[in-house]
Scaffold this motif. Structure first.
Motif, mmCIF file in Angstrom:
data_model
loop_
_atom_site.group_PDB
_atom_site.id
_atom_site.type_symbol
_atom_site.label_atom_id
_atom_site.label_comp_id
_atom_site.label_asym_id
_atom_site.label_seq_id
_atom_site.Cartn_x
_atom_site.Cartn_y
_atom_site.Cartn_z
ATOM 1 N N ARG A 1 53.623 45.772 38.204
ATOM 2 C CA ARG A 1 53.138 47.075 37.785
ATOM 3 C C ARG A 1 54.254 48.083 37.814
ATOM 4 O O ARG A 1 54.854 48.317 38.852
ATOM 5 C CB ARG A 1 52.079 47.531 38.781
ATOM 6 N N ILE B 1 50.822 42.439 46.482
ATOM 7 C CA ILE B 1 49.506 42.271 47.089
ATOM 8 C C ILE B 1 49.026 40.815 46.999
ATOM 9 O O ILE B 1 48.381 40.312 47.913
ATOM 10 C CB ILE B 1 48.467 43.242 46.470
ATOM 11 N N THR B 2 49.354 40.120 45.929
ATOM 12 C CA THR B 2 48.895 38.734 45.793
ATOM 13 C C THR B 2 49.379 37.890 46.966
ATOM 14 O O THR B 2 48.641 37.078 47.522
ATOM 15 C CB THR B 2 49.367 38.129 44.455
ATOM 16 N N GLY C 1 47.237 38.501 37.593
ATOM 17 C CA GLY C 1 48.289 39.495 37.391
ATOM 18 C C GLY C 1 48.263 40.184 36.051
ATOM 19 O O GLY C 1 48.744 41.303 35.911
ATOM 20 N N LEU D 1 39.272 40.940 30.125
ATOM 21 C CA LEU D 1 40.131 42.058 30.494
ATOM 22 C C LEU D 1 41.141 42.321 29.391
ATOM 23 O O LEU D 1 41.745 41.376 28.865
ATOM 24 C CB LEU D 1 40.860 41.752 31.798
ATOM 25 N N ARG E 1 45.863 47.583 30.730
ATOM 26 C CA ARG E 1 45.748 48.937 31.248
ATOM 27 C C ARG E 1 45.443 49.941 30.142
ATOM 28 O O ARG E 1 45.885 49.785 29.009
ATOM 29 C CB ARG E 1 47.067 49.357 31.923
ATOM 30 N N THR F 1 52.264 51.041 45.281
ATOM 31 C CA THR F 1 52.129 50.526 43.922
ATOM 32 C C THR F 1 52.302 51.664 42.936
ATOM 33 O O THR F 1 52.130 52.832 43.285
ATOM 34 C CB THR F 1 50.769 49.817 43.736
ATOM 35 N N ASP G 1 40.653 32.319 36.305
ATOM 36 C CA ASP G 1 41.400 33.520 35.949
ATOM 37 C C ASP G 1 40.820 34.657 36.772
ATOM 38 O O ASP G 1 39.670 35.042 36.594
ATOM 39 C CB ASP G 1 41.249 33.784 34.445
ATOM 40 N N THR G 2 41.638 35.187 37.690
ATOM 41 C CA THR G 2 41.114 36.124 38.683
ATOM 42 C C THR G 2 41.626 37.535 38.434
ATOM 43 O O THR G 2 42.827 37.776 38.443
ATOM 44 C CB THR G 2 41.560 35.689 40.092
ATOM 45 N N TRP G 3 40.724 38.475 38.243
ATOM 46 C CA TRP G 3 41.120 39.881 38.049
ATOM 47 C C TRP G 3 40.956 40.648 39.356
ATOM 48 O O TRP G 3 39.911 40.572 40.004
ATOM 49 C CB TRP G 3 40.263 40.565 36.984
ATOM 50 N N TRP G 4 41.998 41.375 39.695
ATOM 51 C CA TRP G 4 41.921 42.302 40.832
ATOM 52 C C TRP G 4 43.147 43.178 40.841
ATOM 53 O O TRP G 4 43.959 43.121 39.917
ATOM 54 C CB TRP G 4 41.733 41.557 42.153
ATOM 55 N N GLN G 5 43.290 44.012 41.867
ATOM 56 C CA GLN G 5 44.378 44.997 41.937
ATOM 57 C C GLN G 5 44.822 45.203 43.389
ATOM 58 O O GLN G 5 44.060 44.883 44.306
ATOM 59 C CB GLN G 5 43.882 46.367 41.454
ATOM 60 N N THR G 6 45.995 45.789 43.548
ATOM 61 C CA THR G 6 46.444 46.197 44.878
ATOM 62 C C THR G 6 45.334 46.976 45.577
ATOM 63 O O THR G 6 45.069 46.790 46.767
ATOM 64 C CB THR G 6 47.697 47.101 44.740
ATOM 65 N N GLU G 7 44.687 47.820 44.810
ATOM 66 C CA GLU G 7 43.651 48.699 45.371
ATOM 67 C C GLU G 7 42.408 47.942 45.818
ATOM 68 O O GLU G 7 41.729 48.356 46.751
ATOM 69 C CB GLU G 7 43.215 49.723 44.313
ATOM 70 N N ASP H 1 41.622 49.740 33.706
ATOM 71 C CA ASP H 1 41.729 48.612 32.780
ATOM 72 C C ASP H 1 40.641 48.708 31.710
ATOM 73 O O ASP H 1 39.525 49.127 31.992
ATOM 74 C CB ASP H 1 41.520 47.275 33.513
ATOM 75 N N PRO I 1 46.311 39.793 31.765
ATOM 76 C CA PRO I 1 45.408 38.991 30.936
ATOM 77 C C PRO I 1 46.100 37.679 30.563
ATOM 78 O O PRO I 1 47.282 37.665 30.246
ATOM 79 C CB PRO I 1 45.208 39.864 29.695
HETATM 80 C C1 WTA Z 1 46.250 43.498 35.831
HETATM 81 C C2 WTA Z 1 47.722 42.292 41.061
HETATM 82 C C3 WTA Z 1 43.844 40.757 33.350
HETATM 83 C C4 WTA Z 1 45.273 44.642 35.619
HETATM 84 C C5 WTA Z 1 46.656 41.418 41.728
HETATM 85 C C6 WTA Z 1 45.228 45.311 36.972
HETATM 86 C C7 WTA Z 1 44.861 41.489 35.268
HETATM 87 C C8 WTA Z 1 46.661 45.149 37.454
HETATM 88 C C9 WTA Z 1 44.427 40.320 35.952
HETATM 89 C C10 WTA Z 1 46.776 45.144 38.940
HETATM 90 C C11 WTA Z 1 43.688 39.343 35.220
HETATM 91 C C12 WTA Z 1 45.529 41.591 37.329
HETATM 92 N N1 WTA Z 1 43.415 39.615 33.928
HETATM 93 N N2 WTA Z 1 44.557 41.689 33.978
HETATM 94 N N3 WTA Z 1 43.276 38.202 35.758
HETATM 95 N N4 WTA Z 1 44.863 40.422 37.232
HETATM 96 N N5 WTA Z 1 45.543 42.236 36.150
HETATM 97 O O1 WTA Z 1 48.015 45.984 41.575
HETATM 98 O O2 WTA Z 1 45.788 45.498 34.638
HETATM 99 O O3 WTA Z 1 49.878 44.390 40.954
HETATM 100 O O4 WTA Z 1 44.849 46.667 36.906
HETATM 101 O O5 WTA Z 1 47.556 43.598 41.454
HETATM 102 O O6 WTA Z 1 47.071 43.878 36.922
HETATM 103 O O7 WTA Z 1 48.084 44.847 39.345
HETATM 104 P P1 WTA Z 1 48.462 44.736 40.886
#
Ligand code: WTA
Length: 655
Positions: free
Chosen positions: A530, A314-315, A391, A516, A519, A267, A415-421, A504, A393
């Protein structure tokens, strides 16, 4: 990369946001998550999920070990991911259940793949890989489109303990070879071509170019998809159908350690080189299966679940492949784009398969908004009972549109927040429990300890804003950056002591709900992808005529952010329309089409501080037509007004 002004705007809007959506009582009654889920102790929660959600060859003896910033989970356990995703469902009499309703892009191409089918195909392909010399620990790269053989290849790797890295099919040869070299991949699995919007993407051709720069790859397995002819190199390339020919389907799953490497997902970070994010076996699987169960309220017997992402990100790993299969879900998997052959393709799919749960990205929702609700209205979407977003906001208008036009104004939207990490969803509503607010990801998932810190590391209270952090380890957290522990520490663990810095911005409102804000570093989010500013700058500077480049993003109504590049050509040369097209293509060639700048502004100079640092903040102001911020630190303040003039006259836009 939300600017300060943008963040303030977002904050103002959210404080005005008063619409709330309490859980519908019928949903709440039957929901997998009940309100007491938040009362459970963090350790008890993950202990129980680990024991009950996974099947172990040998049970774990210790829940976790935390030597900041390094975590281990489910220590001492032995298990196999493909066994958990396939065999145990078959053994429990669910072999005839459909795992994937696969829909090809060409109309009429469909396959229903049961758990028993998938188990057989995975075991067979795993045996084929073994015959090709793949062993436990052999790194394998996968570069494919959305075909059923992609999850088959991934699961076959997990069956024999070979770690994989899946590279999104839209990435360039350079991106692919860079990843394969970093991971030291010995085998590449690809396909002749992929379908995309009625035309083909030449995956094998790109793979050939990549392998020319990745001498460690000794074998390339090629799936026939479109059937068009592609060159095969004797001794290196082998057709998938030849590789499985005469190979049996009995392949006992390898007993893996909880902490064995499962896969790397590369990533973008804040430098030119993508990071290989490390995910290991048990914690990752438990994290994605647990979140998938509660957040999507999955009822494996009745639901038809569709995560409309690409497995190359990652999704797709967590919520098309590992989470849903571990939970025995019936999923839809779609090969093509939402607008082929027409803009109602998704809604047609939902109607035909009776999809009950849909998970997609705000950028897709905004495209559908732009096309108009009439495409959805042509179809019966009444099977849908839950919608999800991920993915970037999600703006309240898109959230409301999604619920109203797709969710019959009644389904919960998570609305789900997360990251590759993070591997798994971290901040999210639980449908049936959480009162929703359009634009808010609401609360940390049970067993997740999040917070918002100010610059000094103080936790901000309700109503405050700052940086999103995670204060305790979680099962599916990254175990590091491949071959780069220093970068791991520096990127995530140096801003605050023993606390994970996500990169974030976030705000907490009076109800302790999270909002959220995007970045806070040099990572852009274009259509949910990203991309780092520096990666694009390096690609531009790689062009022989470019002297210097600075990249930033501006707001875009559909893709969230769009890439703007400021370029100085060598020898004081002026730019041209042809040069602009050439540079965009060059970036596509170096990274992939997703990284193409929407605008390029040619300028004789870039705005720099007296110490020579490019002032991106000013470039962003120019890109968004805003009044310029403070220019007093510039070495030559006239440079910016010159750029402003040029941006207005030359900036070309393309989608
Ligand atoms: C952003 C994707 C707001 C955020 C799963 C994060 C979001 C980056 C949200 C990770 C959300 C992901 N609301 N921002 N629901 N979901 N992000 O690694 O900035 O491709 O740090 O993972 O996407 O992107 P990645």
């Amino acid at each position: 990369m939300a600017s300060e002004t943008e963040q303030h705007h977002a904050i103002d809007t959210m404080l005005l946001e008063e619409r709330t959506y309490p859980p519908p009582p019928e949903f709440a009654k039957q929901a997998n998550a009940q309100p007491d889920i938040y009362e459970q102790d963090f350790e008890a929660f993950w202990e129980r999920e680990g024991r009950e959600r996974l099947t172990w060859f040998e049970p774990f003896t210790k829940l976790y070990e935390w030597e900041p910033p390094f975590a281990k989970w489910y220590l001492g356990g032995k298990l196999n991911v493909s066994y958990n995703c396939l065999d145990r469902h078959v053994e429990q009499g669910r072999g005839d259940k459909v795992a994937y309703h696969w829909e090809g892009e060409p109309a009429g191409e469909q396959r229903a793949i049961t758990y028993a089918d998938l188990q057989r195909e995975v075991a067979t392909f795993a045996n084929a890989l073994k015959k090709l010399g793949v062993k436990k620990g052999t790194p394998v790269a996968i570069y494919m489109g959305m075909v059923p053989e992609l999850p088959v290849a991934m699961l076959a790797c997990t069956r024999i303990g070979a770690p994989h890295t899946v590279v999104f099919g839209g990435f360039s040869a350079d991106s692919l070879s860079g990843r394969m070299n970093d991971m030291e991949c010995e085998v590449l699995i690809t396909q002749d071509e992929a379908w995309r919007r009625g035309t083909t993407v030449a995956l094998k051709k790109t793979a050939d170019e990549a392998m020319a720069d990745a001498p460690g790859v000794r074998t390339c397995v090629v799936l026939r998809r479109t059937g068009n002819e592609v060159p095969m190199q004797e001794g290196r390339d082998v057709w998938w159908h030849d590789a499985i020919d005469g190979v049996g389907d009995d392949c006992p799953p390898e007993q893996m350690d909880s902490e064995d490497l499962l896969f790397l997902m590369y990533t973008s970070g804040t430098t030119a080189k993508p990071k290989g994010i490390i995910h290991t076996t048990a914690g990752y699987l438990c994290g994605v299966a647990t979140t998938h169960h509660y957040i999507f309220d999955l009822k494996p017997e009745t639901d038809v679940y569709w995560c409309a992402a690409d497995i190359g990100w990652i999704t797709g790993h967590s919520y098309i492949v590992y989470g849903p299969l571990c939970n025995g879900a019936t999923s839809v998997m779609y090969e093509g784009t939402p607008d082929f052959p027409d803009k109602d393709r998704w809604w047609d799919i939902i109607e035909r398969y009776g999809v009950t749960i849909l998970y997609t990205a705000p950028t897709a929702i905004r495209s559908h908004m732009k096309w108009g609700p009439e495409y959805a209205q042509k179809h019966d979407l009444s099977s849908l009972r839950l919608l999800g977003s991920v993915g970037e906001p999600i703006n309240p208008e898109a959230w409301i549109w999604y619920r109203e036009h797709i969710g019959a104004d009644s389904t919960p939207v998570v609305d789900t927040w997360w990251q590759t990490e993070t591997g798994m969803i971290m901040i999210t509503p639980l449908p049936g429990v959480t009162t929703l607010k359009p634009g808010s990801a609401t609360k940390p998932f049970p067993g997740v300890d999040a917070g918002v810190f100010d610059e000094q590391g103080n936790e901000v209270g309700p109503g405050g804003g700052g940086y999103l952090v995670l204060k305790r380890p979680w099962p599916s957290m990254l175990r590091g950056i491949f071959k780069d522990p220093d970068r791991y520490k520096e990127t995530y663990w140096s801003k605050y002591e023993n606390v994970y810095f996500a990169g974030d911005g976030a705000r907490i409102d009076r109800d302790a709900d999270y909002w959220l804000l995007g970045r806070v570093d040099d990572v852009m989010n274009v259509a949910g992808h990203r991309i780092s500013t520096i990666e694009v700058e390096s690609a531009l500077v790689d062009h022989q005529e470019v002297a210097e480049a600075a990249v930033c993003s501006r707001k875009d109504a559909t893709t969230g952010e769009a890439i703007v590049a400021y370029v100085t050509l060598k020898g004081g040369k002026e730019g041209s329309v042809e040069k602009l097209a050439e540079l965009r293509d060059h970036v596509a060639k170096k990274i992939g089409p997703i990284a193409k700048p929407a605008n390029i502004v040619f300028t004789p100079e870039l705005p720099k501080t007296r110490s020579g640092k490019i002032m991106r903040r000013l470039l962003r102001d120019v890109a968004e037509n805003r009044p310029l911020g403070d220019t007093t630190t510039l070495a030559d303040p006239t440079v910016v007004s010159e750029i402003q003039n040029r941006a207005q006259s030359e900036g070309t836009e393309e989608s």
